[in-house]
Motif scaffolding. Structure first.
Motif: not given
Length: 57
Positions: A54-56, A42-43, A47-48
């Protein structure tokens, strides 16, 4: 006295309690290992997702 000794030798209630205790401990370990692996997966997934969000932006 002989009956008392024979009854003590043939008494298996303590062994049964120990067996149940070992089974409970094994189940507990299995739950902990499974929960740890699930938490790790899950972690990684979160994170993915956070990286993609964040990149979007």
């Amino acid at each position: 006295m002989q009956k008392l000794v024979n009854r003590y030798i043939n008494d298996e209630s303590g062994a049964t309690a120990i067996e149940y205790g070992l089974i409970a401990a094994l189940i507990g370990v299995a739950i902990i290992v499974g929960a740890t692996q699930l938490g790790t997966q899950l972690n990684t997934k979160f994170n993915e997702i956070a990286t993609k969000v964040d990149s979007a932006s």
